[in-house]
Design an enzyme around this catalytic site. Structure first.
Site, PDB file in Angstrom:
ATOM      1  N   ASP A 391       0.833  -1.188   0.000  1.00  0.00           N
ATOM      2  CA  ASP A 391       0.000   0.000   0.000  1.00  0.00           C
ATOM      3  C   ASP A 391       0.878   1.253   0.000  1.00  0.00           C
ATOM      4  O   ASP A 391       1.842   1.349   0.764  1.00  0.00           O
ATOM      5  CB  ASP A 391      -0.892  -0.024   1.248  1.00  0.00           C
ATOM      6  CG  ASP A 391      -1.818   1.162   1.341  1.00  0.00           C
ATOM      7  OD1 ASP A 391      -2.712   1.277   0.486  1.00  0.00           O
ATOM      8  OD2 ASP A 391      -1.644   1.978   2.269  1.00  0.00           O
ATOM      9  N   GLU A 427       1.709  -0.412  -5.063  1.00  0.00           N
ATOM     10  CA  GLU A 427       0.773   0.664  -5.375  1.00  0.00           C
ATOM     11  C   GLU A 427       1.666   1.888  -5.572  1.00  0.00           C
ATOM     12  O   GLU A 427       2.143   2.460  -4.589  1.00  0.00           O
ATOM     13  CB  GLU A 427      -0.218   0.885  -4.235  1.00  0.00           C
ATOM     14  CG  GLU A 427      -1.252   1.938  -4.581  1.00  0.00           C
ATOM     15  CD  GLU A 427      -2.207   2.226  -3.431  1.00  0.00           C
ATOM     16  OE1 GLU A 427      -3.387   2.523  -3.714  1.00  0.00           O
ATOM     17  OE2 GLU A 427      -1.783   2.169  -2.262  1.00  0.00           O
TER      18      GLU A 427
END
Length: 751
Positions: A391, A427
């Site tokens: 993330d 990401e």
């Protein structure tokens, strides 16, 4: 205006020598339990490790990095919650450690760390706060009970002068209000496990939430729904196998906490992007217990998925923690060594925030880098997982301030003998300056490709000004990834993800409907690139409902026929809806849970069957999952190129065609001379295909390219049909004009 020094002096004067007002201390603190000393023990490994002592005495070694601390107390809790404090007197290379005889697996524990309270310099030690061991392998505490009462904050939350509120120390004991770490002993060697090890190019990823995927599944026993054991149940695994995915990407399963603003609204953090324990499986997802049992249950889940040929990828959140900013709670790292773990601003009272969550881990610091890499290796070697999706990975790649692809984090991962062998997905952005880094990560990494998401959404809603960008996205995004030895599978293609509309909502809503979140519509993206097909939300008008189902077939077909690694979101294959909520991070209810009754409806059942069929087609045909970029040059004796593009006239596209609006686009994929060799070392030969994408709202002719491209074409998929059984097998001669249904994908095999 007063200076920071004057504010500090004033606050300390009002608070008294201890730094806390009388309201925070009177009658609040219990008498301290007696403290005993531990044996010296060892500084490694970090965390709590059960083992025999030097003289054969059974016990547990505890080791905690706390670089700037003045003293550390280990706090042991019995089943009745009574606390015993043990002084750790040994200090080796900033690691406090000790061996405590008689402490066995299942024992709960935490730390109290002593040091200066001086928030203006970033020092926030407060021994009144029980701290979770960053290396705790299990956390005892349930999903609903982990709240944030005032006692868990290092500062006095109700201090009247808000401009210095976080500088006034709160001396109330937090131990009754926070979960504890658990001593775990598990010597599983995974000898009976067989990891699937699917090559990147062959992968199909399925993003799911452990709780949401299993909570309403009628084939899973009720007591197992919402748990690791539920996901391991044959009924859950059967769906994954029938669908044909090769990997599940689990939304965060590290122990996480809830944000205060959600708790005050009666909500909680459902997605789990608020980690507090990087070694501990989230306790609320365990059916078997939370005093260590969750570790074994998680491992059994991994084994069950591996046995079905499915890899397990974890979505991990190492960019920030649940302790938020200066006004956040003190749960672990903030109280162990705030300056050692977090990025602080020049004004050290404040946190640098590249994540939008209040804090950012300072990955350049050796102890932080060690925490992250130790955690990653633990999940691979001892918990059996096969990869990670990071993330806000750009936040991890920042050196001092700027994103740096030679950063310590990326360099350490690249040379690590364990981590460089597993699947790594970035990401590739954060919210800081220069944080958007799509296409920039080094060759070891794959990336979420949001450029793919935007182009495909825009094409099918009729918003692309031309088809240049779409051509790149369908063929592997060579403009982003054809450098440094990267391959098409560096691109993780997706149309939807957990964050945003579901696929069904993408064709049912033009604006977000996040009222249930209680944030007056401020949350969630406004850039949805969606089209509601003529009505906002659910409708009884069958014409619109049929069009929406067709658009879903178009989007899924496009995704699964594109070069790169496709990622599906759980439930998109059967029409899951979140009722227009595009930010359901706090909705632990039917808004987020997968509704399995949809499979009983013919239209959604047909969508599932088409998705499964497309995935199977992808697995059978290497031309649909190429390991190298297309060259556009002839590769065979007849002069055919590996990739060619055609207009609706059946003519190869010219440069001008790429710059012109186009409702229809033909993509020819040659199966001859595919780069690489098969398992026997022979050249890879496959069928050739023509995929035609037609976004126009009316039927239109498309001339099928003639020789040398093909003599005949066989229809494989036609998304203009609700049921696919009647479409495949129809044969057209080359040069014929076939009628494309309005808004449809036609896949033809070259004969």
């Amino acid at each position: 205006m007063t200076s920071a020094a004057e504010q500090r002096a004033a606050a300390q004067g009002r608070a008294g020598q201890g730094g806390a007002p009388a309201a925070a201390t009177a009658g609040a603190r219990r008498p301290e339990p007696p403290a005993t000393a531990a044996r010296p023990g060892a500084p490694t490994p970090l965390g709590a490790r059960f083992r025999p002592g030097p003289d054969g005495t059974e016990g547990t070694n505890f080791a905690l990095w706390a670089g700037g601390a003045e003293a550390v107390q280990l706090c042991l809790f019995d089943d009745a919650g009574r606390e015993t404090r043990v002084r750790l007197t040994e200090l080796t290379h900033e690691i406090w450690h000790g061996f405590v005889p008689g402490v066995r697996p299942g024992r709960r524990y935490g730390y109290r760390v002593h040091g200066r309270w001086d928030p203006w310099t970033g020092a926030r030690w407060n021994p009144a706060k029980l701290l979770l061991d960053p290396y705790a392998r299990a956390v005892d505490g349930d999903y609903a009970a982990f709240g944030l009462p005032p006692e868990v904050y290092g500062h006095v939350r109700d201090w009247p002068e808000q401009h210095v509120a976080d500088t006034v120390r709160d001396d109330r004991d937090s131990a009754p209000f926070v979960p504890k770490g658990v001593v775990v002993h598990d010597d599983d060697d995974w000898a009976d496990d067989r990891r699937p090890r699917t090559p990147w190019a062959d992968s199909v990823i399925y993003e799911l939430h452990v709780r949401g995927f299993t909570k309403l599944h009628p084939g899973i026993p009720e007591e197992l729904r919402g748990t690791y054991a539920g996901l391991a149940h044959p009924a859950a695994v059967e769906h994954l196998v029938r669908l044909g995915v090769t990997a599940v990407e689990l939304l965060p399963v590290h122990q996480f906490a809830h944000e205060d603003h959600l708790l005050r609204r009666g909500l909680g953090n459902y997605w789990g992007y608020n980690s507090i324990g990087y070694f501990a499986p989230h306790a609320a997802y365990a059916a078997s217990g939370t005093t260590g049992e969750q570790v074994g249950e998680f491992k059994r889940m991994v084994r069950a998925l591996h046995a079905a040929g499915i890899e397990v990828i974890l979505d991990v959140v190492y960019n920030h923690t649940a302790e938020a900013g200066e006004l956040g709670p003190t749960l672990s790292l903030k109280g162990i060594d705030n300056r050692g773990y977090y990025r602080l601003q020049d004004d050290a009272r404040r946190y640098a925030d590249y994540t939008g969550c209040g804090n950012t881990l300072h990955v350049v610091q050796p102890q932080v880098l060690r925490l992250i890499t130790d955690s990653l290796r633990y999940w691979v070697t001892e918990m059996g997982v096969d990869g990670f999706r990071f993330d806000l990975a750009a936040a991890l790649a920042r050196s001092m301030h700027d994103v740096d692809m030679l950063s310590p984090f990326l360099a350490v991962i690249a040379q690590d003998p364990v981590l460089r062998r597993v699947k790594l997905i970035a990401e590739p952005w954060d919210i800081g300056s220069g944080g958007y880094q799509v296409g920039a990560f080094p060759p070891l990494w794959t990336e979420w490709n949001d450029r793919y998401r935007g182009a495909v959404r825009d094409f099918w809603r009729g918003a692309l000004p031309d088809v240049r960008d779409l051509g790149y996205r369908l063929s592997g995004s060579s403009d982003l990834y054809a450098w440094g030895g990267r391959r098409p599978y560096a691109s993780v293609n997706f149309v939807t993800a957990h964050d945003g509309f579901t696929l069904r909502d993408l064709v049912s809503y033009e604006r977000k409907h996040n009222e249930a979140n209680g944030e007056q519509g401020r949350d969630g993206s406004d850039d949805n690139r969606s089209w509601n097909c003529g009505a906002e939300g659910e409708t009884d008008e069958e014409r619109i409902r049929a069009l929406r189902r067709r658009q879903l077939r178009n989007l899924l077909s496009t995704l699964l026929l594109s070069t790169g690694v496709p990622m599906l979101v759980a439930g998109d294959e059967l029409g899951r809806t979140q009722r227009g909520n595009n930010n359901a991070y706090c909705q632990d209810n039917e808004i987020s849970w997968l509704d399995w009754s949809l499979l009983a409806e013919p239209g959604w059942r047909a969508l599932f069957e088409l998705t499964s069929r497309l995935i199977a087609l992808r697995h059978r045909h290497p031309v649909l999952r190429r390991r190298a970029f297309f060259s556009g040059r002839p590769h065979s004796a007849d002069g055919l190129r590996d990739l060619a593009w055609f207009t609706a006239r059946g003519e190869e596209m010219t440069e001008g065609d790429w710059y012109a609006p186009a409702a229809a686009l033909g993509m020819y994929l040659s199966g001859r001379d595919i780069p690489g060799r098969d398992e026997r070392g022979a050249p890879i030969l496959d069928d050739s295909f023509l995929a035609v994408l037609h976004a126009g709202d009316r039927p239109a002719p498309f001339v099928l390219p003639g020789p040398p491209w093909a003599d005949r074409y066989e229809v494989v998929v036609d998304t203009s049909r609700e049921e696919q059984a009647a479409a495949p097998g129809v044969v057209h001669r080359a040069g014929a004009a076939v009628s494309l249904g309005g808004r449809a994908v036609l896949l033809l095999r070259v004969l």
